[in-house]
Design an enzyme around this catalytic site. Structure first.
Site, mmCIF file in Angstrom:
data_model
loop_
_atom_site.group_PDB
_atom_site.id
_atom_site.type_symbol
_atom_site.label_atom_id
_atom_site.label_comp_id
_atom_site.label_asym_id
_atom_site.label_seq_id
_atom_site.Cartn_x
_atom_site.Cartn_y
_atom_site.Cartn_z
ATOM 1 C CD GLU A 158 -3.111 -1.091 2.084
ATOM 2 O OE1 GLU A 158 -3.113 -0.190 2.935
ATOM 3 O OE2 GLU A 158 -4.009 -1.940 1.996
ATOM 4 C CD GLU A 214 -3.795 -5.905 3.611
ATOM 5 O OE1 GLU A 214 -4.662 -5.109 4.024
ATOM 6 O OE2 GLU A 214 -2.580 -5.723 3.740
HETATM 7 C C1 FCB Z 1 -4.791 -2.310 5.240
HETATM 8 C C2 FCB Z 1 -3.433 -2.601 5.843
HETATM 9 C C3 FCB Z 1 -3.461 -3.691 6.876
HETATM 10 C C4 FCB Z 1 -4.670 -3.574 7.780
HETATM 11 C C5 FCB Z 1 -5.926 -3.495 6.955
HETATM 12 C C6 FCB Z 1 -7.185 -3.450 7.769
HETATM 13 O O1 FCB Z 1 -4.821 -1.017 4.732
HETATM 14 O O2 FCB Z 1 -2.531 -2.969 4.820
HETATM 15 O O3 FCB Z 1 -2.258 -3.651 7.585
HETATM 16 O O4 FCB Z 1 -4.530 -2.493 8.608
HETATM 17 O O5 FCB Z 1 -5.878 -2.357 6.132
#
Ligand code: FCB
Length: 466
Positions: free
Chosen positions: A160, A355
Site C-alpha cells: 500500500e 487483502e
Molecule cells: C490495510 C493494511 C493492513 C490492515 C488493513 C485493515 O490497509 O494494509 O495492515 O490495517 O488495512
C-alpha cells in the site's frame, strides 16, 4: 469457478502481530515511536499477538483450518536494525524457522518486504523523503534474497504505497505522523516507487533460484451504479483519475500503478499537479518499471459512480443506513469484482487479492465461542465477487483474507478486530471464530460452498438504486 491451484490464504503483517522480546536484537521502528508519542489510542505492539513466541501454534491452527497460503511480512528492523549495515542474525534465524514451520504445515509462504515498519534510524535521516532510502531498500532486498529465496518463491515488495505516502506524510494519521508540503509528498511517492524497482532488481539478482515478484497497492474502488456501458466507462474514468483535493491526492490508483506496471505516469495527474511534481527522468521511470510477475490488490470497499448528463462521471450517494463494518467502512462486495476487472483490463497481469476482510465488534459469547455471522456473510459476498471475475476470464491466482488473527490495527490500537481467529489480548489465547470454520469449508470445496450466487452477489447491490 476458481482455478484448481487457487491460493486460498490469509494475510498479516509483522508489526501487527509479532510483538517483541528483550533479546531479539530488533531495531526501533517508526511505529514504536508513534505509539510512544501517544497516537495509537494508548495501545502499543510490544506484545500484540505474541506471534514471535507462538508461531508454531499459529501455523498448526492454520493447518487445522485448511489454509494453504500465507501472506506475511518481514520487519525491516529485525533484519537490519538500523535500516542498513549490520545484519541481525536472530531476525534471520527467526524468519527462517517461521518459514520452515509454515512449509511443514503445508502452507505456501508469500513474503512482503515492507508493511510499514520503517527503521527509526532511517526516519531520523529523513525517511522516505531522503533519496538515499532507495539504495537502503535495495540493500535490504539483497539480504532478503540471500537469506530467504531458497525457501520462499513468492515475494511482494511494498504494501500500500498510497498509505505510506498519504497517511504517513500527507495527513500524518500514520507513523511517522508528518504533514509535509505537497512537493515533498510527491518526491516521497517517487522514492517509494524507485525503492520498489530497486528491490525487484536486487531480489532477482541475489535470489538463489528463479522467484516471482509482485507489488501490493490498494484503493477504494469506483463501482458502476449499473452495468450499462456508460456507467462502466464513467466508473473506470473516475477510478484512474487523480483527486484534485491536495490532502487526498495519494489515494488513487494510477499514480502508484501506471509507472510501475505501464512505465508511464498518468498524464492527467502530471497536468493537475504540475506545480508540485519534481523532475522525473527517463532513468527514474526505467528503474520504477521493472518486469514483475503479478500484482496484488488490497481491496475493502468502494463508492458508486454513474455517467452524468454532461458526459462526465457523477457520484451516486449511498442510501441512509448503508451497511458498514465495525470500523465504519461500507460493505459493498462488487468492489472486488470491479477492482479486479479494472486492474486486469488496464495492466494485464495475474492478480492476487492480497487483502480483503472485515472488522466486527467480536466478543466471546456465553457458550465460549465467537460468533461472527456478519463477517461470514461479508466474506461470502466478497469471495463470490472474486469468483465472478474468474468466471469471466480474469487471471486471479489467489485470495488472502485479512486477517488470520485479530491484531494491532495501527492508529486504532486494538480497536478493530479483523481476524477470523479471536485473540484475547490479556492472555494471548486464540479462539477460531465461526467464520474460520466457514472459510475452511470454502477452501475444501474450492469455493463450492459459497452461498451467494453470481447474481445475488452483484444483483443485491444493483438493486440498491432501483
Ligand atoms: C490495510 C493494511 C493492513 C490492515 C488493513 C485493515 O490497509 O494494509 O495492515 O490495517 O488495512
Amino acid at each position: 469457478m476458481f482455478r484448481e491451484d487457487f491460493a486460498w490464504g490469509v494475510a498479516t503483517s509483522a508489526y501487527q502481530i509479532e510483538g517483541t522480546d528483550p533479546d531479539d536484537g530488533r531495531g526501533k521502528c517508526i511505529w514504536d515511536t508513534f505509539s510512544e508519542e501517544g497516537h495509537t489510542r494508548g495501545d502499543n505492539a510490544s506484545v500484540a499477538c505474541d506471534h514471535m513466541h507462538r508461531y508454531k501454534e499459529d501455523f498448526a491452527l492454520m493447518k487445522e483450518l485448511g489454509i494453504r497460503a500465507y501472506r506475511f511480512s518481514v520487519n525491516w528492523c529485525r533484519i537490519l536494525p538500523n535500516g542498513t549495515g549490520e545484519i541481525n542474525p536472530k531476525g534471520i534465524a527467526m524468519y527462517r524457522d517461521m518459514i520452515m514451520e509454515m512449509r511443514a504445515n503445508g502452507i505456501e509462504p508469500f513474503l512482503t518486504m515492507y508493511h510499514w515498519d520503517l527503521p527509526q534510524a532511517l526516519e531520523d535521516k529523513g525517511g522516505w523523503l531522503n533519496p538515499e532510502i532507495v539504495d537502503a531498500f535495495g540493500e535490504y532486498a539483497k539480504v532478503i534474497a540471500e537469506n530467504f529465496s531458497d525457501i520462499v518463491e513468492n515475494f511482494f515488495t511494498i504494501n500500500e504505497p498510497q498509505c505510506i505516502v498519504g497517511l504517513g506524510y500527507v495527513t500524518g494519521v500514520h507513523a511517522p505522523g508528518r504533514k509535509l508540503p505537497l512537493e515533498d509528498t510527491f518526491k516521497i511517492s517517487i522514492n517509494v516507487m524507485k525503492a520498489h524497482g530497486t528491490a525487484v532488481k536486487k531480489l532477482r539478482e541475489f535470489a538463489r533460484r528463479p522467484i516471482k515478484i509482485g507489488y501490493a497497492p490498494t484503493c477504494t474502488v469506483a463501482i458502476p451504479a449499473s452495468e450499462s456501458p456508460e456507467d462502466i466507462e464513467a466508473a473506470r474514468e473516475k477510478y484512474f483519475r487523480m483527486s484534485d483535493k491536495g490532502n487526498n491526492w495519494a489515494w488513487n490508483v494510477a499514480w502508484f500503478s501506471d509507472p510501475v506496471l505501464l512505465g508511464e505516469f498518468p498524464a492527467q495527474g502530471l497536468e493537475l499537479f504540475k506545480d508540485y511534481i519534481p523532475e522525473i527522468t527517463k532513468e527514474d521511470i526505467e528503474l520504477i518499471h521493472q518486469p514483475i510477475d503479478f500484482v496484488g490488490q488490497n481491496i475493502y470497499n468502494g463508492y458508486y459512480i454513474k455517467a452524468g448528463s454532461n458526459g462526465k462521471y457523477e457520484d451516486v450517494p449511498m442510501y441512509p443506513g448503508f451497511p458498514q463494518t465495525g470500523v465504519n467502512w461500507p460493505v459493498m462486495s462488487e468492489c472486488l469484482y470491479w477492482g479486479i476487472r479494472f486492474a486486469y483490463e488496464r495492466y494485464h497481469l495475474p492478480i492476487y487479492i492480497t487483502e480483503n476482510g472485515m472488522a466486527c465488534h467480536d466478543c466471546i459469547s456465553v457458550d465460549g465461542k465467537v460468533h461472527d455471522p456478519n463477517r461470514q456473510d461479508f466474506l461470502d459476498r466478497y469471495i463470490s465477487a472474486v469468483e465472478r471475475a474468474c468466471d469471466e476470464g480474469m487471471d486471479v491466482r489467489g485470495y488472502f483474507l485479512w486477517s488470520f488473527t485479530d491484531n494491532f490495527e495501527w492508529e486504532q490500537g486494538f480497536h478493530g478486530r479483523f481476524g477470523i481467529v479471536y485473540v484475547d489480548f490479556r492472555t494471548g489465547k486464540r479462539i477460531p471464530k465461526d467464520s474460520a470454520y466457514w472459510y475452511k469449508t470454502v477452501i475444501e470445496s474450492n469455493g463450492g460452498t459459497l452461498a451467494s450466487t453470481r447474481e445475488q452477489a452483484t444483483g443485491c447491490s444493483l438493486n440498491r438504486f432501483e
